[in-house]
Scaffold this motif. Structure first.
Motif, PDB file in Angstrom:
ATOM      1  N   THR A 105       8.967  -6.942  47.880  1.00  0.00           N
ATOM      2  CA  THR A 105       8.095  -6.842  46.720  1.00  0.00           C
ATOM      3  C   THR A 105       7.358  -5.520  46.726  1.00  0.00           C
ATOM      4  O   THR A 105       6.663  -5.204  47.694  1.00  0.00           O
ATOM      5  CB  THR A 105       7.064  -7.975  46.741  1.00  0.00           C
ATOM      6  OG1 THR A 105       7.762  -9.187  46.895  1.00  0.00           O
ATOM      7  CG2 THR A 105       6.259  -7.988  45.448  1.00  0.00           C
ATOM      8  N   PRO A 106       7.505  -4.730  45.691  1.00  0.00           N
ATOM      9  CA  PRO A 106       6.801  -3.441  45.680  1.00  0.00           C
ATOM     10  C   PRO A 106       5.310  -3.620  45.462  1.00  0.00           C
ATOM     11  O   PRO A 106       4.870  -4.522  44.753  1.00  0.00           O
ATOM     12  CB  PRO A 106       7.431  -2.715  44.488  1.00  0.00           C
ATOM     13  CG  PRO A 106       7.947  -3.801  43.598  1.00  0.00           C
ATOM     14  CD  PRO A 106       8.337  -4.930  44.500  1.00  0.00           C
ATOM     15  N   ASP A 107       4.534  -2.745  46.048  1.00  0.00           N
ATOM     16  CA  ASP A 107       3.081  -2.843  45.936  1.00  0.00           C
ATOM     17  C   ASP A 107       2.569  -2.497  44.549  1.00  0.00           C
ATOM     18  O   ASP A 107       1.467  -2.857  44.189  1.00  0.00           O
ATOM     19  CB  ASP A 107       2.432  -1.901  46.961  1.00  0.00           C
ATOM     20  CG  ASP A 107       2.623  -2.418  48.356  1.00  0.00           C
ATOM     21  OD1 ASP A 107       2.609  -1.607  49.282  1.00  0.00           O
ATOM     22  OD2 ASP A 107       2.815  -3.648  48.513  1.00  0.00           O
ATOM     23  N   MET A 110       1.577  -4.923  40.503  1.00  0.00           N
ATOM     24  CA  MET A 110       0.432  -5.433  39.765  1.00  0.00           C
ATOM     25  C   MET A 110      -0.015  -4.488  38.650  1.00  0.00           C
ATOM     26  O   MET A 110      -0.861  -4.826  37.841  1.00  0.00           O
ATOM     27  CB  MET A 110      -0.752  -5.686  40.713  1.00  0.00           C
ATOM     28  CG  MET A 110      -0.483  -6.731  41.757  1.00  0.00           C
ATOM     29  SD  MET A 110       0.059  -8.277  41.048  1.00  0.00           S
ATOM     30  CE  MET A 110      -1.405  -8.742  40.174  1.00  0.00           C
ATOM     31  N   GLU A 112      -0.325  -2.630  35.303  1.00  0.00           N
ATOM     32  CA  GLU A 112      -0.005  -3.071  33.954  1.00  0.00           C
ATOM     33  C   GLU A 112       0.645  -1.952  33.144  1.00  0.00           C
ATOM     34  O   GLU A 112       0.432  -0.793  33.381  1.00  0.00           O
ATOM     35  CB  GLU A 112      -1.290  -3.531  33.253  1.00  0.00           C
ATOM     36  CG  GLU A 112      -1.745  -4.874  33.703  1.00  0.00           C
ATOM     37  CD  GLU A 112      -2.827  -5.403  32.772  1.00  0.00           C
ATOM     38  OE1 GLU A 112      -2.972  -4.881  31.655  1.00  0.00           O
ATOM     39  OE2 GLU A 112      -3.525  -6.325  33.198  1.00  0.00           O
ATOM     40  N   GLN A 120       3.514 -10.702  31.333  1.00  0.00           N
ATOM     41  CA  GLN A 120       2.508 -11.068  32.340  1.00  0.00           C
ATOM     42  C   GLN A 120       1.666 -12.253  31.880  1.00  0.00           C
ATOM     43  O   GLN A 120       1.314 -13.109  32.677  1.00  0.00           O
ATOM     44  CB  GLN A 120       1.608  -9.868  32.636  1.00  0.00           C
ATOM     45  CG  GLN A 120       2.244  -8.885  33.613  1.00  0.00           C
ATOM     46  CD  GLN A 120       1.224  -7.944  34.209  1.00  0.00           C
ATOM     47  OE1 GLN A 120       0.082  -7.909  33.763  1.00  0.00           O
ATOM     48  NE2 GLN A 120       1.633  -7.188  35.198  1.00  0.00           N
ATOM     49  N   LEU A 124       1.427 -15.708  33.751  1.00  0.00           N
ATOM     50  CA  LEU A 124       0.145 -16.300  34.120  1.00  0.00           C
ATOM     51  C   LEU A 124       0.100 -17.782  33.742  1.00  0.00           C
ATOM     52  O   LEU A 124      -0.357 -18.622  34.512  1.00  0.00           O
ATOM     53  CB  LEU A 124      -0.982 -15.536  33.424  1.00  0.00           C
ATOM     54  CG  LEU A 124      -2.401 -15.907  33.803  1.00  0.00           C
ATOM     55  CD1 LEU A 124      -2.611 -15.790  35.294  1.00  0.00           C
ATOM     56  CD2 LEU A 124      -3.379 -15.029  33.065  1.00  0.00           C
ATOM     57  N   ILE A 127       2.213 -19.645  36.165  1.00  0.00           N
ATOM     58  CA  ILE A 127       1.531 -19.767  37.469  1.00  0.00           C
ATOM     59  C   ILE A 127       0.501 -20.888  37.406  1.00  0.00           C
ATOM     60  O   ILE A 127       0.404 -21.722  38.320  1.00  0.00           O
ATOM     61  CB  ILE A 127       0.849 -18.430  37.849  1.00  0.00           C
ATOM     62  CG1 ILE A 127       1.897 -17.377  38.181  1.00  0.00           C
ATOM     63  CG2 ILE A 127      -0.083 -18.621  39.035  1.00  0.00           C
ATOM     64  CD1 ILE A 127       1.322 -15.967  38.309  1.00  0.00           C
ATOM     65  N   ILE A 186       9.996 -15.792  38.429  1.00  0.00           N
ATOM     66  CA  ILE A 186       8.753 -15.010  38.456  1.00  0.00           C
ATOM     67  C   ILE A 186       8.559 -14.435  39.850  1.00  0.00           C
ATOM     68  O   ILE A 186       8.511 -15.171  40.835  1.00  0.00           O
ATOM     69  CB  ILE A 186       7.546 -15.891  38.080  1.00  0.00           C
ATOM     70  CG1 ILE A 186       7.732 -16.418  36.667  1.00  0.00           C
ATOM     71  CG2 ILE A 186       6.251 -15.108  38.210  1.00  0.00           C
ATOM     72  CD1 ILE A 186       6.683 -17.430  36.271  1.00  0.00           C
ATOM     73  N   ILE A 188       5.971 -12.261  42.031  1.00  0.00           N
ATOM     74  CA  ILE A 188       4.592 -11.752  42.051  1.00  0.00           C
ATOM     75  C   ILE A 188       4.526 -10.478  42.876  1.00  0.00           C
ATOM     76  O   ILE A 188       5.000 -10.436  43.986  1.00  0.00           O
ATOM     77  CB  ILE A 188       3.641 -12.812  42.641  1.00  0.00           C
ATOM     78  CG1 ILE A 188       3.756 -14.115  41.881  1.00  0.00           C
ATOM     79  CG2 ILE A 188       2.204 -12.330  42.600  1.00  0.00           C
ATOM     80  CD1 ILE A 188       3.355 -14.042  40.439  1.00  0.00           C
TER      81      ILE A 188
END
Lengths: 188, 149
Positions: A105-107, A110, A112, A120, A124, A127, A186, A188
């Motif tokens: 998972t790339p940092d 998150m 936008e 997203q 959400l 989730i 999904i 994250i």
């Protein structure tokens, strides 16, 4: 003793999360608002003489108990069985692919952008749906431990259980969420 | 995928990272609450703070009442009657002490009078004439005996 301003600031800082946390449990907006209001009143009326530093733990405990009281008042089998008695989560595959996930998972995920705002928002919602599906104790442990950022011992005190139980609930909750969200595509 | 003992720490860490990313999403959700909900939360907060204020006031009032009761402060009864009533116990105490003193004086005076009366009215016992000292006393010339002779 917490001053009036300290109490007001504290409540302002926690009210949104408290509402969402309560909403994840009871799945009823009006009920969640009532629970948060009752919790605020109980904190102000019964613990006004406590120092400001003790307010977070006290409020989390009060919110949990008030939510529990709400369920008790419902007295319906569905509410009780679907939210309190489902602790039979399987241990199989507990450690599945967390390491795989963490290495891939790339940092920067998150961040936008204009293109992914809609997706997203959808993510959400999904989730939150998966969060609501968790067994009550797992959801409570997950939210207290990671969202309210209590440590393990504080979470155990707020939930009235052992630290080992908190770790187990949290681990199972994260595992269940990851499995469900991955099945929905999904990441994250 | 099976986790070896050596990777257990990494597994826990990975869980933590995933959980943190999830709650970051939830934070965004909490920041996007409808206006009506935010207003309800604000009203609840204001009400709670107000109840805390009234609780503090009640506590202060009860302490003040307790204090004025113990100290008999002027706030309790500012009228003349209240002041007079507050002096009644002291007045009763003073009157009582005066009464006890008078009674004691009367009793002492009565006892002394009784002794005097007994001494004055008592007759000479017959045994007195067998007492040599008393006979000698009688034989002595007294001013009254001299006058009588």
């Amino acid at each position: 003793m917490a001053s009036e301003l300290e109490l007001a600031d504290f409540l302002k800082g926690v009210e949104k999360r408290a509402f969402k946390r309560s909403l994840y449990h009871v799945r009823d907006e009006e009920a969640a608002l009532d629970i948060v209001q009752d919790s605020m009143m109980k904190l102000a009326e019964h613990y006004a003489d406590k120092p400001a530093g003790e307010l977070p733990m006290l409020f989390q405990r009060i919110l949990s108990n008030t939510t529990l009281d709400w369920f008790r008042r419902q007295k319906t089998k569905n509410a009780l069985f679907s939210n309190f008695n489902d602790f039979e989560a399987s241990d199989s595959g507990e450690d599945m692919d967390f390491l795989e996930f963490s290495s891939h998972t790339p940092d920067t995920q998150m961040s936008e952008s204009a293109e992914n705002t809609v997706s997203q928002a959808q993510n959400l919602q999904e989730i939150e749906q998966e969060l609501k599906k968790l067994p009550a104790r797992q959801r409570e442990a997950f939210l207290l431990r990671y969202w309210e950022e209590l440590d393990v011992s504080e979470t155990a005190a707020a939930m009235g259980c052992s630290e080992g139980s908190v770790k187990t609930h949290c681990s199972r909750a994260v595992h269940a969420l990851m499995t469900a969200l991955k099945a929905r595509g999904i990441h994250i | 995928m099976t986790t070896s003992p050596t990777s257990a720490t990494n597994l826990v860490r990975a869980q933590e990272i995933y959980a943190r990313r999830l709650v970051h999403q939830l934070d965004q959700s909490a920041d996007q609450l409808p206006h009506a909900v935010l207003e309800r939360l604000r009203a609840a907060r204001v009400r709670a703070v107000a109840s805390r204020k009234s609780y503090a006031q009640q506590t202060a009032q009860s302490f003040q009442q307790m204090g004025s009761t113990l100290a008999m402060s002027p706030n309790e009864g500012s009228s003349t009657w209240s002041k007079l009533i507050s002096f009644l116990p002291l007045l009763a105490l003073v009157l009582g002490l005066i009464g006890v003193h008078e009674l004691q004086n009367d009793r002492n005076a009565h006892e002394l009078a009784s002794i005097d009366q007994a001494l004055l009215l008592d007759e000479l016992p017959p045994d007195a004439y067998t007492d040599p000292g008393f006979l000698k006393f009688l034989s002595l010339p007294s001013p009254q005996n001299t006058d009588n002779r």
